[in-house]
Motif scaffolding. Structure first.
Motif, short mmCIF file in Angstrom:
data_model
loop_
_atom_site.label_atom_id
_atom_site.label_comp_id
_atom_site.label_asym_id
_atom_site.label_seq_id
_atom_site.Cartn_x
_atom_site.Cartn_y
_atom_site.Cartn_z
N THR A 69 -51.57 -9.62 -7.68
CA THR A 69 -52.71 -9.60 -6.76
C THR A 69 -52.26 -9.65 -5.30
O THR A 69 -51.15 -10.11 -4.98
CB THR A 69 -53.63 -10.81 -7.00
OG1 THR A 69 -52.91 -12.01 -6.66
CG2 THR A 69 -54.09 -10.87 -8.46
N LEU A 87 -44.69 -15.80 -9.91
CA LEU A 87 -44.58 -17.20 -10.30
C LEU A 87 -44.01 -17.37 -11.71
O LEU A 87 -43.19 -18.26 -11.94
CB LEU A 87 -45.97 -17.86 -10.19
CG LEU A 87 -46.02 -19.37 -10.43
CD1 LEU A 87 -45.00 -20.12 -9.58
CD2 LEU A 87 -47.42 -19.90 -10.17
N PRO A 139 -51.37 -22.97 -7.23
CA PRO A 139 -52.22 -21.86 -7.71
C PRO A 139 -51.41 -20.86 -8.54
O PRO A 139 -50.23 -20.65 -8.29
CB PRO A 139 -52.73 -21.19 -6.43
CG PRO A 139 -52.23 -21.98 -5.28
CD PRO A 139 -51.16 -22.91 -5.77
N ARG A 156 -37.37 -2.43 -7.62
CA ARG A 156 -38.50 -1.65 -7.16
C ARG A 156 -39.21 -2.26 -5.94
O ARG A 156 -40.22 -1.77 -5.48
CB ARG A 156 -39.50 -1.37 -8.29
CG ARG A 156 -38.82 -0.59 -9.42
CD ARG A 156 -39.77 -0.17 -10.48
NE ARG A 156 -40.12 -1.23 -11.40
CZ ARG A 156 -39.35 -1.63 -12.40
NH1 ARG A 156 -38.20 -1.05 -12.62
NH2 ARG A 156 -39.72 -2.59 -13.20
N CYS A 213 -44.31 -5.58 -0.18
CA CYS A 213 -45.00 -4.49 0.52
C CYS A 213 -46.22 -4.96 1.32
O CYS A 213 -46.41 -4.58 2.47
CB CYS A 213 -45.42 -3.43 -0.48
SG CYS A 213 -44.02 -2.74 -1.41
N GLY A 262 -49.33 -14.04 -11.53
CA GLY A 262 -48.15 -14.58 -12.20
C GLY A 262 -46.93 -13.68 -12.16
O GLY A 262 -45.89 -14.02 -12.74
#
Ligand SMILES: Cc1cc2nc3c(=O)[nH]c(=O)nc-3n(C[C@H](O)[C@H](O)[C@H](O)COP(=O)(O)OP(=O)(O)OC[C@H]3O[C@@H](n4cnc5c(N)ncnc54)[C@H](O)[C@@H]3O)c2cc1C
Ligand code: FES
Ligand code: FES
Lengths: 263, 161
Positions: A106, A34, A27, A180, A119, A31
């Motif tokens: 996402t 990935l 999936p 970050r 997080c 991105g």
């Protein structure tokens, strides 16, 4: 990047069909993890099945038991602005990476990836969320199985995440300034049934619950209730950004700050 | 090879792509719009920021195939057709918001996205929003100042000329 194809289905059913067509299919959501991985040639899928065109797994709503339900392909920016019913969760989303990362990345991608410094795993575990896939519901306590490892089976797609809304909660992130990501992040949430404390960025086993802190906070929800509690540096991530002992120390500090911030 | 169609700077753009073609490669190599830069391989520098359907995204971290049907704005689409700079560009010019200029396309696109969301940001809000845009030259000060000025705010209180 090695060569691959991209398919853009519009339903979960079609996405699953395409995904299981080959073991080499994978999936693609925002991105933001990935694509950098593909650029380093650390993955070589045959076909990427994009989830970004599937409307049924986007958006935020509330179910009958008052849980906030977030579609897996909902971006961090959408959670930051749309999860007002769960302010600690919205705040967490609003501090992931930078604005451009938040416009693509996402929640489903973050939870599927289970980066030890991410997080969302802290929010999901700290809230006792339910991770819903195309085939089943998985409790957060069963879902996270170590660094980059989850209960997801090959061919399984996260479709939604359901968060029970706590009475009070806060997430405190000690940012690793270059990436970050969280050098250490602690999510604290107080529910009627007790307090949950989930720690990311620290353990070599990935996100975990700090049970001693949960017990102390369940009887007295205050930073002072945590006095004297600490975790050992063994088993903590030790790298150029911080030793295991340093991370263990930060966990206690960030937990106290999260309790104070939750009020 | 599959084909992709989108609108770029108000004009239709169509081209052949591979699955792995990044949006930035489509913009730079197929459309020859080389104002959008690539400064890193790790999705961290922001030199490649463009707007996709009004949102700032790193065009190096999005596949061209994912922009099918989208409305894309690059730095080339920011100035008026006669070359008149827009407010943010003009402010970068006036306040020396650039030195080598490599980061500037991304800075301007991020600044425009910020001002669309928050028309009068504070200095802290500007710095926070630019977290994903790295500049190796300016030390950021004049970039922040330019964005304050572009939002119509008084910049005289921001120290260091
Ligand atoms: C500069 C930068 C800074 C960042 N900072 C932070 C940070 O501070 N905190 C943080 O938590 N994260 C951070 N991230 C990571 C970011 O949040 C990613 O968006 C997120 O980890 C992955 O989500 P994605 O939608 O981009 O997933 P993708 O990159 O598309 O996918 C990630 C993995 O999950 C799989 N996958 C995706 N969706 C699903 C699904 N629905 N079901 C099953 N498998 C799926 C993919 O196959 C892939 O293996 C940062 C990223 C960058 C580039
Ligand atoms: S080129 Fe560096 S973030 Fe896109
Ligand atoms: S002006 Fe040179 S990198 Fe920003």
């Amino acid at each position: 990047m090695y060569a691959f194809d991209i398919e853009r289905p519009t339903t979960v059913a079609d996405a699953v069909k395409l995904l299981v067509a080959s073991e080499e299919n994978q999936p693609l959501s925002g991105g933001q993890t990935l694509i950098p991985t593909l650029k380093q040639r650390l993955a070589s899928p045959e076909t990427l099945i994009s989830l970004t065109g599937i409307d049924e797994i986007k958006g935020i709503c509330e179910d009958d038991s008052g849980r906030i339900c977030i579609g897996a392909a909902t971006t961090h920016a959408e959670v930051a602005s749309g999860a007002g019913k769960y302010p600690a969760l919205a705040a967490l989303a609003s501090h992931i990476g930078d604005p451009a990362v938040r416009n693509r990345g996402t929640i489903g991608g973050s939870l599927a990836n289970n980066d030890p410094s991410a997080c969302y795993p802290a929010a999901a575990l700290g809230s006792g969320a339910v991770i819903v896939t195309n085939s089943r519901d998985i409790a957060a306590d069963d879902y996270f199985q170590g660094m980059f490892t989850t209960a997801l089976e090959p061919g399984e797609i996260i479709t939604e995440v359901k968060f029970p809304v706590p009475q009070k909660a806060a997430y405190m992130k000690f940012e690793q300034p270059a990436s970050r990501f969280a050098l250490v992040g602690v999510f604290v949430a107080q529910y009627e049934g007790g307090v949950r404390v989930a720690v990311t960025g620290a353990s070599e086993e990935g996100v975990f619950r700090w049970s001693e802190a949960e017990a102390a906070l369940s009887s007295d929800f205050s930073a002072s209730a945590l006095e004297g509690l600490s975790l050992p540096g063994d088993g903590m991530i030790s790298d150029m950004h911080g030793s295991g002992d340093y991370r263990a120390h930060l966990v206690a500090v960030m937990t106290r700050r999260a309790v104070t911030a939750a009020g | 090879m599959p084909q992709v169609s989108m609108t770029v700077n108000g004009k239709p753009a169509t081209g052949q792509i591979e699955g792995r073609t990044l949006l930035v490669d489509f913009i730079r190599e197929t459309l020859n719009l080389t104002g959008t830069h690539v400064g890193c391989d790790t999705s961290q520098c922001g030199a490649c920021v463009v707007h996709v359907n009004g949102k700032a995204v790193k065009s190096c971290t999005m596949f061209a195939a994912e922009a099918e049907g989208a409305d894309v704005l690059t730095i080339e689409g920011v100035a008026a057709p006669d070359g008149t700079l827009d407010t943010v560009q003009q402010a970068f010019h006036e306040h020396h918001g650039l030195q080598c200029g490599f980061c500037t396309p991304g800075m301007v696109m991020s600044a425009k996205a910020l001002l669309a969301e928050n028309p009068t940001p504070t200095e802290a809000e500007i710095r926070d929003y630019l977290e994903g845009n790295i500049c190796r030259c300016t030390g950021y000060h004049n970039i922040v100042k330019a964005i304050m000025a572009a939002s119509g705010q008084d910049v005289s209180k921001i120290a260091a000329e």
